[in-house]
Enzyme design. Structure first.
Site, PDB file in Angstrom:
ATOM      1  N   ALA A  68      -5.324  -8.571   0.179  1.00  0.00           N
ATOM      2  CA  ALA A  68      -6.206  -9.482   0.921  1.00  0.00           C
ATOM      3  C   ALA A  68      -7.493  -8.745   1.291  1.00  0.00           C
ATOM      4  O   ALA A  68      -7.480  -7.527   1.502  1.00  0.00           O
ATOM      5  CB  ALA A  68      -5.494  -9.976   2.176  1.00  0.00           C
ATOM      6  N   GLY A 113      -1.473  -8.166  -0.835  1.00  0.00           N
ATOM      7  CA  GLY A 113      -1.552  -9.502  -1.442  1.00  0.00           C
ATOM      8  C   GLY A 113      -1.627  -9.449  -2.962  1.00  0.00           C
ATOM      9  O   GLY A 113      -1.236 -10.409  -3.645  1.00  0.00           O
ATOM     10  N   GLU A 116       1.815  -9.261  -4.018  1.00  0.00           N
ATOM     11  CA  GLU A 116       2.412 -10.581  -3.749  1.00  0.00           C
ATOM     12  C   GLU A 116       2.032 -11.581  -4.842  1.00  0.00           C
ATOM     13  O   GLU A 116       2.860 -12.395  -5.275  1.00  0.00           O
ATOM     14  CB  GLU A 116       1.978 -11.065  -2.367  1.00  0.00           C
ATOM     15  CG  GLU A 116       2.579 -10.189  -1.259  1.00  0.00           C
ATOM     16  CD  GLU A 116       2.053 -10.499   0.127  1.00  0.00           C
ATOM     17  OE1 GLU A 116       2.855 -10.511   1.067  1.00  0.00           O
ATOM     18  OE2 GLU A 116       0.839 -10.728   0.279  1.00  0.00           O
ATOM     19  N   GLU A 136       0.381  -3.109   4.293  1.00  0.00           N
ATOM     20  CA  GLU A 136      -0.086  -3.856   5.470  1.00  0.00           C
ATOM     21  C   GLU A 136       0.253  -3.157   6.772  1.00  0.00           C
ATOM     22  O   GLU A 136      -0.521  -3.166   7.727  1.00  0.00           O
ATOM     23  CB  GLU A 136       0.518  -5.277   5.468  1.00  0.00           C
ATOM     24  CG  GLU A 136      -0.063  -6.211   4.424  1.00  0.00           C
ATOM     25  CD  GLU A 136       0.640  -6.135   3.078  1.00  0.00           C
ATOM     26  OE1 GLU A 136       1.349  -5.134   2.813  1.00  0.00           O
ATOM     27  OE2 GLU A 136       0.476  -7.067   2.284  1.00  0.00           O
TER      28      GLU A 136
HETATM   29  N1  CAA Z   1     -10.213  -5.588   0.905  1.00  0.00           N
HETATM   30  C1  CAA Z   1     -11.545  -5.414   0.845  1.00  0.00           C
HETATM   31  N2  CAA Z   1     -12.129  -4.327   0.296  1.00  0.00           N
HETATM   32  C2  CAA Z   1     -11.305  -3.389  -0.217  1.00  0.00           C
HETATM   33  C3  CAA Z   1      -9.918  -3.508  -0.215  1.00  0.00           C
HETATM   34  C4  CAA Z   1      -9.345  -4.687   0.366  1.00  0.00           C
HETATM   35  N3  CAA Z   1      -8.039  -4.920   0.391  1.00  0.00           N
HETATM   36  N4  CAA Z   1      -9.384  -2.415  -0.802  1.00  0.00           N
HETATM   37  C5  CAA Z   1     -10.416  -1.650  -1.170  1.00  0.00           C
HETATM   38  N5  CAA Z   1     -11.588  -2.217  -0.828  1.00  0.00           N
HETATM   39  C6  CAA Z   1     -12.939  -1.699  -1.026  1.00  0.00           C
HETATM   40  C7  CAA Z   1     -13.212  -0.464  -0.210  1.00  0.00           C
HETATM   41  O1  CAA Z   1     -13.573  -0.801   1.116  1.00  0.00           O
HETATM   42  C8  CAA Z   1     -14.331   0.178  -0.998  1.00  0.00           C
HETATM   43  O2  CAA Z   1     -15.523  -0.501  -0.695  1.00  0.00           O
HETATM   44  P1  CAA Z   1     -16.880   0.369  -0.428  1.00  0.00           P
HETATM   45  O3  CAA Z   1     -17.161   1.036  -1.761  1.00  0.00           O
HETATM   46  O4  CAA Z   1     -17.904  -0.674  -0.056  1.00  0.00           O
HETATM   47  O5  CAA Z   1     -16.559   1.358   0.642  1.00  0.00           O
HETATM   48  C9  CAA Z   1     -13.981  -0.170  -2.442  1.00  0.00           C
HETATM   49  O6  CAA Z   1     -13.052  -1.276  -2.384  1.00  0.00           O
HETATM   50  C10 CAA Z   1     -13.289   0.964  -3.181  1.00  0.00           C
HETATM   51  O7  CAA Z   1     -12.187   1.366  -2.394  1.00  0.00           O
HETATM   52  P2  CAA Z   1     -11.947   2.902  -1.935  1.00  0.00           P
HETATM   53  O8  CAA Z   1     -13.258   3.623  -1.816  1.00  0.00           O
HETATM   54  O9  CAA Z   1     -11.080   2.884  -0.730  1.00  0.00           O
HETATM   55  O10 CAA Z   1     -11.175   3.452  -3.228  1.00  0.00           O
HETATM   56  P3  CAA Z   1     -10.091   4.625  -3.260  1.00  0.00           P
HETATM   57  O11 CAA Z   1      -9.838   4.874  -4.700  1.00  0.00           O
HETATM   58  O12 CAA Z   1     -10.509   5.769  -2.403  1.00  0.00           O
HETATM   59  O13 CAA Z   1      -8.770   3.978  -2.577  1.00  0.00           O
HETATM   60  C11 CAA Z   1      -7.125   2.247  -2.253  1.00  0.00           C
HETATM   61  C12 CAA Z   1      -8.169   2.884  -3.202  1.00  0.00           C
HETATM   62  C13 CAA Z   1      -5.999   3.258  -2.012  1.00  0.00           C
HETATM   63  C14 CAA Z   1      -6.567   1.020  -2.934  1.00  0.00           C
HETATM   64  C15 CAA Z   1      -7.810   1.905  -0.909  1.00  0.00           C
HETATM   65  O14 CAA Z   1      -8.999   1.178  -1.178  1.00  0.00           O
HETATM   66  C16 CAA Z   1      -6.965   1.055  -0.006  1.00  0.00           C
HETATM   67  O15 CAA Z   1      -6.054   1.573   0.619  1.00  0.00           O
HETATM   68  N6  CAA Z   1      -7.266  -0.263   0.078  1.00  0.00           N
HETATM   69  C17 CAA Z   1      -6.587  -1.145   0.998  1.00  0.00           C
HETATM   70  C18 CAA Z   1      -5.270  -1.596   0.449  1.00  0.00           C
HETATM   71  C19 CAA Z   1      -4.561  -2.451   1.479  1.00  0.00           C
HETATM   72  O16 CAA Z   1      -4.339  -2.055   2.605  1.00  0.00           O
HETATM   73  N7  CAA Z   1      -4.176  -3.677   1.061  1.00  0.00           N
HETATM   74  C20 CAA Z   1      -3.526  -4.638   1.929  1.00  0.00           C
HETATM   75  C21 CAA Z   1      -4.514  -5.626   2.447  1.00  0.00           C
HETATM   76  S1  CAA Z   1      -3.818  -6.731   3.646  1.00  0.00           S
HETATM   77  C22 CAA Z   1      -2.949  -7.863   2.746  1.00  0.00           C
HETATM   78  O17 CAA Z   1      -2.925  -7.849   1.536  1.00  0.00           O
HETATM   79  C23 CAA Z   1      -2.245  -8.923   3.577  1.00  0.00           C
HETATM   80  C24 CAA Z   1      -1.457  -9.897   2.781  1.00  0.00           C
HETATM   81  O18 CAA Z   1      -0.284  -9.699   2.542  1.00  0.00           O
HETATM   82  C25 CAA Z   1      -2.048 -11.135   2.354  1.00  0.00           C
END
Ligand code: CAA
Length: 262
Positions: A68, A113, A116, A136
């Protein structure tokens, strides 16, 4: 129906509809707008008789989807977050009852997500560089679209609890061992492996595949006795198809069946 997609690429070719999540700069994060486009594309793919198989994948070489959209989640009020979760649930439920096979072609991060979404598909093929998880919990929230439910049904309570509570990332090989993935291949073989599966599905009766999909997906939600009755009903419907007569006859005539999806 959205005619011009902005956040996905939607292509139809040779009986395959491909939905490519196209927000690579944010690792194909799922915001409300992309969800609406996915929903529209799925509805089009279901309605279009020329489409036999649906593929969902991510643009770029880094992610299927990182879940998400986190900034959007922060902006939402708790009530809006609940609405988003219900809407996401509805899209994923629609995927499970849509009577065409859906393949998740996973090419990188498949988190939250994103995982999911992949779990609502019928097949999951992943490249070795993919990473999976329900992170999450690290954000102080919980999965909102099946992470605690579909994951448990797919890989069992022990590992589901571990993924959901630790929020850690797992490799494709590990997820294959847990039973989540159909196949794991090197990145350069992902297209070939997906195409091989598509070819196998294309050789079957589209109508029979639709019946199998419902029998599996509805049946698992029922007690065994009812599920077996439901299977018997599905069996009768499958037997009533022209394709059943063709398939049975072709076996006896020692030739390949020519299915028409009727
Ligand atoms: N939403 C929005 N933006 C996201 C994102 C997300 N879920 N995941 C990554 N991005 C963005 C980052 O903010 C970054 O943007 P900027 O360049 O503007 O800073 C860009 O994508 C690249 O990401 P990283 O620089 O963080 O890349 P990385 O290789 O260092 O790390 C990663 C990759 C491990 C996937 C890390 O980005 C991360 O942990 N992302 C979040 C994953 C997460 O927590 N997902 C769960 C979301 S909540 C959910 O999904 C609820 C549900 O059940 C519906």
């Amino acid at each position: 129906m959205t005619e011009h997609y902005e956040l996905i690429i939607y292509e139809k070719k040779d009986g395959v509809a491909t939905i490519t999540l196209n927000r690579p700069k944010v690792l194909n994060a799922l915001n409300s707008s992309i969800l609406k486009e996915i929903w529209d594309a799925l509805q089009d793919a279901e309605a279009d008789e020329s489409v036999r198989v649906i593929v969902i994948t991510g643009a770029g070489d880094k992610a299927f989807s990182a879940g998400a959209d986190i900034p959007e989640l922060l902006e939402k009020s708790p009530f809006e977050a609940r609405t988003y979760s219900i809407w996401l649930k509805d899209v994923l439920r629609y995927m499970e009852r849509l009577q065409k096979p859906i393949i998740a072609k996973i090419n990188g991060f498949c988190l939250g997500g994103g995982l999911e979404l992949a779990m609502a598909c019928d097949f999951r093929i992943a490249s070795t560089n993919s990473r999976f998880g329900q992170p999450e919990v690290n954000l102080g929230i919980i999965p909102g679209a099946g992470g605690t439910q579909r994951l448990t049904r797919l890989i069992g309570r022990t590992k589901s609890m571990e993924l959901n509570m630790t929020g850690e990332h797992y490799t494709a090989e590990e997820m294959y061992q847990f039973g989540l993935l159909n196949k794991v291949v090197p990145p350069e073989e992902l297209d070939n492996a997906t195409n091989k599966l598509i070819k196998s599905l294309m050789a079957k009766s589209a109508a029979t595949l639709g019946i199998i999909k419902l029998a599996v997906n509805k049946g698992i939600e029922m007690p065994l006795e009812e599920a077996l009755f439901y299977e018997a009903e599905c069996f009768g419907i499958a037997r009533s198809l022209e394709d059943a007569v063709e398939g049975l006859k072709a076996f006896l005539e020692k030739r390949r069946p020519e299915f028409k999806g009727k």
